[in-house]
Design an enzyme around this catalytic site. Structure first.
Site, PDB file in Angstrom:
ATOM      1  N   SER A 106      44.714  33.267  37.620  1.00 24.37           N
ATOM      2  CA  SER A 106      44.387  33.898  38.908  1.00 24.37           C
ATOM      3  C   SER A 106      43.310  33.042  39.561  1.00 24.37           C
ATOM      4  O   SER A 106      42.158  33.054  39.142  1.00 24.37           O
ATOM      5  CB  SER A 106      43.876  35.334  38.691  1.00 24.37           C
ATOM      6  OG  SER A 106      44.889  36.134  38.139  1.00 24.37           O
ATOM      7  N   LYS A 180      48.605  37.577  44.187  1.00 25.59           N
ATOM      8  CA  LYS A 180      47.873  38.105  43.035  1.00 25.59           C
ATOM      9  C   LYS A 180      46.576  38.776  43.469  1.00 25.59           C
ATOM     10  O   LYS A 180      46.190  39.820  42.930  1.00 25.59           O
ATOM     11  CB  LYS A 180      47.569  36.979  42.036  1.00 25.59           C
ATOM     12  CG  LYS A 180      46.768  37.428  40.803  1.00 25.59           C
ATOM     13  CD  LYS A 180      47.468  38.534  40.021  1.00 25.59           C
ATOM     14  CE  LYS A 180      46.625  39.076  38.865  1.00 25.59           C
ATOM     15  NZ  LYS A 180      46.504  38.141  37.748  1.00 25.59           N
ATOM     16  N   LYS A 248      36.003  38.415  39.622  1.00 25.16           N
ATOM     17  CA  LYS A 248      36.394  37.152  40.256  1.00 25.16           C
ATOM     18  C   LYS A 248      37.524  37.363  41.254  1.00 25.16           C
ATOM     19  O   LYS A 248      37.468  36.921  42.405  1.00 25.16           O
ATOM     20  CB  LYS A 248      36.837  36.164  39.174  1.00 25.16           C
ATOM     21  CG  LYS A 248      37.517  34.900  39.695  1.00 25.16           C
ATOM     22  CD  LYS A 248      38.384  34.235  38.630  1.00 25.16           C
ATOM     23  CE  LYS A 248      39.565  35.099  38.246  1.00 25.16           C
ATOM     24  NZ  LYS A 248      40.510  34.437  37.331  1.00 25.16           N
TER      25      LYS A 248
END
Length: 298
Positions: A106, A180, A248
């Site tokens: 990711s 994502k 994140k």
């Protein structure tokens, strides 16, 4: 692509490289080995590769050695900075023409586009293909794969992706990563709601198992509930994905020029997990933050 790759992807012809053999990456790599593909793996800590080596994988001495001896390279590592260092600095200089890099990390859409264009200069290809489905999806080959890059390359790679889950072609380079991020925004908000629902049920004196069974078939039901509900109730916080990675991912969303109040709140709560020293727990551990805010638990 078809002119450069006249032969299809097959276990007997396609040499696979894999970097990133944690909870998710290790399970995904093992599925490819079980499907008959020859894998070469690299790990900074060689002992971590032991389970895959026992299945027949080979161990590369360095990322550059792996790059020089494989046709398709999968990466599944931690942060965009790790991807930048590994792919741009270590893999790309060693790639033979027509090698394909598939990044399941990711990461940031802009970095995916940079890698794509850098690979083209080497007559190579790059696909950003982050996944969703957690450790269960990885083990069962039921991941949702969000692919960005050249459609022809994604189609050529379909035999590999089919071993891992369902491929969703999202568009040009970087679009897989954007998908994502959007996925993580939805998952993060789902986990907040699920955590709050379970904490409220406990405060109200409900049996949490009965509560979840009662609502799972209604509008409150979700894949997050199916994947994480029982784990939350059973205090099973083993990671399929680290809470710190959710910080994140959500951060990449809220940093865009768009107002996302739910994502901002989710990021704040997951950051609370990290501040509590629980960043390496699974994302389902978010319930501990809601519990602490309500005087439940230690």
């Amino acid at each position: 692509m078809s002119n450069r790759y006249p032969t299809p992807v097959t276990p007997t012809r396609t040499r696979i490289g894999w970097i990133g053999i944690g909870v998710m990456g290790g399970a995904m790599a093992s599925r490819l080995i079980s499907a008959g593909y020859a894998l070469t793996v690299y790990s900074r800590t060689a002992s971590n590769a032991a389970p895959l080596l026992s299945l027949g994988a080979k161990l590369a001495a360095s990322p550059s050695d792996l790059a020089a001896s494989t046709d398709v390279i999968f990466t599944m590592i931690g942060h965009p900075s790790d991807v930048r260092n590994l792919v741009l600095d270590k893999l790309l200089p060693s790639l033979a023409p027509n090698t394909v890099i598939i990044d399941h990390t990711s990461s940031h859409p802009a970095l995916a586009r940079q890698i794509y264009h850098s690979a083209l200069k080497k007559n190579c290809y790059s696909i950003d293909a982050p996944v969703s489905g957690g450790d269960i999806g990885a083990k069962e080959g039921k991941l949702a794969i969000f692919a960005g890059g050249d459609a022809e390359v994604v189609n050529w790679l379909k035999p590999l992706f089919d071993v891992l889950g369902k491929t969703n072609y999202m568009g040009s380079a970087g679009k897989g990563q954007s998908c994502k991020i959007a996925n993580q925004i939805a998952v993060g908000c789902n986990l907040v709601g699920l955590s709050e629902g379970l904490v409220f049920a406990e405060k109200a004196g409900l049996d949490k198992e009965k509560f979840m069974e009662a609502v799972r078939g209604g509008a409150a039901g979700s894949m997050a509930m199916e994947l994480f509900g029982k784990r939350m109730i059973g205090r099973d916080f083993r990671p399929g994905g680290f809470a710190e990675y959710m910080v994140k991912d959500l951060g990449m969303g809220v940093d865009e020029v768009v107002v996302l109040p739910g994502a901002a709140l989710s990021k704040q709560l997951f950051s609370g997990m990290v501040a509590n020293g629980d960043g390496k727990l699974g994302t389902q551990g978010l319930i501990t933050v809601i519990e602490k805010m309500n005087g439940i638990g230690g």
